[in-house]
Design a protein around this motif. Structure first.
Motif, mmCIF file in Angstrom:
data_model
loop_
_atom_site.group_PDB
_atom_site.id
_atom_site.type_symbol
_atom_site.label_atom_id
_atom_site.label_comp_id
_atom_site.label_asym_id
_atom_site.label_seq_id
_atom_site.Cartn_x
_atom_site.Cartn_y
_atom_site.Cartn_z
ATOM 1 N N PRO A 57 0.808 -1.236 0.000
ATOM 2 C CA PRO A 57 0.000 0.000 0.000
ATOM 3 C C PRO A 57 0.836 1.278 0.000
ATOM 4 C CG PRO A 57 -0.818 -1.574 1.626
ATOM 5 C CD PRO A 57 0.531 -2.054 1.194
ATOM 6 N N HIS A 58 2.146 1.152 0.226
ATOM 7 C CA HIS A 58 2.994 2.338 0.393
ATOM 8 C C HIS A 58 4.048 2.470 -0.710
ATOM 9 C CE1 HIS A 58 1.126 2.443 4.323
ATOM 10 N NE2 HIS A 58 1.585 1.224 4.570
ATOM 11 N N LEU A 59 3.837 1.834 -1.850
ATOM 12 C CA LEU A 59 4.853 1.840 -2.906
ATOM 13 C C LEU A 59 5.142 3.238 -3.434
ATOM 14 C CD1 LEU A 59 4.061 -1.378 -4.989
ATOM 15 C CD2 LEU A 59 5.656 -1.061 -3.093
ATOM 16 N N ARG A 101 17.127 0.514 6.959
ATOM 17 C CA ARG A 101 16.508 1.066 8.174
ATOM 18 C C ARG A 101 15.200 1.760 7.846
ATOM 19 N NH1 ARG A 101 21.828 2.857 9.186
ATOM 20 N NH2 ARG A 101 21.231 4.993 8.629
ATOM 21 N N TRP A 102 15.197 2.601 6.802
ATOM 22 C CA TRP A 102 13.997 3.349 6.450
ATOM 23 C C TRP A 102 12.901 2.438 5.932
ATOM 24 C CZ3 TRP A 102 12.682 7.657 8.379
ATOM 25 C CH2 TRP A 102 13.617 8.655 8.654
ATOM 26 N N ARG A 103 13.269 1.361 5.227
ATOM 27 C CA ARG A 103 12.237 0.477 4.690
ATOM 28 C C ARG A 103 11.432 -0.170 5.813
ATOM 29 N NH1 ARG A 103 12.725 -4.705 0.620
ATOM 30 N NH2 ARG A 103 13.944 -5.575 2.330
ATOM 31 N N GLU A 104 12.070 -0.423 6.924
ATOM 32 C CA GLU A 104 11.364 -0.999 8.061
ATOM 33 C C GLU A 104 10.297 -0.053 8.602
ATOM 34 O OE1 GLU A 104 14.457 -1.906 10.800
ATOM 35 O OE2 GLU A 104 15.127 -3.715 9.715
ATOM 36 N N ASP A 119 4.208 6.803 10.273
ATOM 37 C CA ASP A 119 4.171 8.260 10.213
ATOM 38 C C ASP A 119 5.569 8.858 10.352
ATOM 39 O OD1 ASP A 119 1.447 8.199 9.933
ATOM 40 O OD2 ASP A 119 1.030 8.549 12.062
ATOM 41 N N GLU A 120 6.498 8.102 10.937
ATOM 42 C CA GLU A 120 7.862 8.592 11.114
ATOM 43 C C GLU A 120 8.495 8.942 9.776
ATOM 44 O OE1 GLU A 120 12.102 7.188 13.153
ATOM 45 O OE2 GLU A 120 10.344 5.881 13.191
ATOM 46 N N LEU A 121 8.210 8.135 8.755
ATOM 47 C CA LEU A 121 8.741 8.401 7.426
ATOM 48 C C LEU A 121 8.177 9.703 6.872
ATOM 49 C CD1 LEU A 121 10.584 7.038 5.265
ATOM 50 C CD2 LEU A 121 8.504 6.127 4.250
ATOM 51 N N GLY A 125 10.818 8.554 -2.133
ATOM 52 C CA GLY A 125 11.164 9.288 -0.921
ATOM 53 C C GLY A 125 12.057 8.481 -0.006
ATOM 54 N N LEU A 126 11.812 7.188 0.058
ATOM 55 C CA LEU A 126 12.642 6.281 0.838
ATOM 56 C C LEU A 126 14.088 6.315 0.352
ATOM 57 C CD1 LEU A 126 12.490 3.876 2.972
ATOM 58 C CD2 LEU A 126 12.208 2.389 0.993
ATOM 59 N N ALA A 127 14.259 6.273 -0.969
ATOM 60 C CA ALA A 127 15.603 6.324 -1.546
ATOM 61 C C ALA A 127 16.255 7.678 -1.292
ATOM 62 C CB ALA A 127 15.532 6.041 -3.045
ATOM 63 N N ALA A 128 15.481 8.753 -1.435
ATOM 64 C CA ALA A 128 16.025 10.098 -1.221
ATOM 65 C C ALA A 128 16.511 10.273 0.219
ATOM 66 C CB ALA A 128 14.972 11.152 -1.562
ATOM 67 N N LEU A 129 15.718 9.811 1.169
ATOM 68 C CA LEU A 129 16.124 9.908 2.571
ATOM 69 C C LEU A 129 17.376 9.084 2.844
ATOM 70 C CD1 LEU A 129 12.654 9.683 4.339
ATOM 71 C CD2 LEU A 129 14.214 11.639 4.402
ATOM 72 N N SER A 130 17.512 7.942 2.185
ATOM 73 C CA SER A 130 18.676 7.086 2.386
ATOM 74 C C SER A 130 19.948 7.760 1.902
ATOM 75 C CB SER A 130 18.467 5.755 1.661
ATOM 76 O OG SER A 130 17.308 5.103 2.133
#
Length: 205
Positions: A83-85, A189-192, A197-199, A90-95
């Motif tokens: 549901p969060h694809l 770490r971020w993928r977990e 809401d933290e992301l 954004g996940l990659a950018a934060l990493s």
């Protein structure tokens, strides 16, 4: 950077597989084909040089030999993450931003897929999908980081001001495989927390 040094460095984390190329057209193209053939989650395609690298809107991504970090990460999302694809870029950018922060730089994310240092583009992200019928089977997350000065395109072909880690640090940056490890550790770490809401709060900072 070579296949031996990469394998040694990446042995510190659990990846699905590794394909290394001295030169390739596009790491994303290779990763898309590998994903379609059944590559494991967190498999990586990485190249010392890309001759047909691309970013959003099919813009060329400049990757001269020995100058940048260019890799594609294959992600096989679990049922809980499906549901969060839309958050993947954004996940990659934060990493990437987390990794650069560890070198005392101050990255800023230019949404949806660019990382800036001092207002200049230093890294970019391209996310593409492998479909199975109407469902996403896997994602390929291409990341390119300008590491050395030679990775920055000539000024007359730039569409947005660009820089490199070497230029911003004023010295040689860490080895590219170490930068890759740092990005992947942050990504895991971020993928977990991808569905939390933290992301979202991290994006807003």
């Amino acid at each position: 950077m070579n296949e031996t040094s990469l394998k040694k460095t990446l042995s510190k984390i659990n990846i699905g597989g590794l394909r290394w190329f001295d030169s390739i057209g596009s790491t994303n193209d290779e990763a898309l084909a590998w994903a379609a053939a059944g590559a494991d989650d967190l498999s990586i395609v990485i190249a010392d040089e890309q001759t047909q690298g691309r970013g959003r809107l099919n813009r060329r991504w400049f990757t001269p030999k020995g100058s940048a970090l260019a890799f594609s990460l294959i992600l096989r999302p679990s049922a809980a993450l499906r549901p969060h694809l839309s958050r993947t870029v954004g996940l990659a950018a934060l990493s990437i931003a987390d990794s650069l922060t560890q070198t005392r730089l101050a990255p800023r994310i230019k949404w949806p897929n660019d990382i800036l240092l001092n207002g200049k583009k230093t890294a970019g992200i391209l996310v593409e999908s492998v479909w199975s019928g109407e469902d996403v089977d896997s994602l390929v997350i291409g990341m390119g980081i300008n590491v050395f000065r030679d990775s920055v395109p000539p000024a007359d072909v730039l569409q947005f001001p660009a820089t490199s880690l070497e230029e911003m640090l004023g010295s040689k940056p860490h080895a590219r495989e170490e930068i890759l490890l740092s990005i992947l550790e942050a990504f895991i770490r971020w993928r977990e927390r991808m569905g939390s809401d933290e992301l979202i709060h991290a994006w807003e900072e």
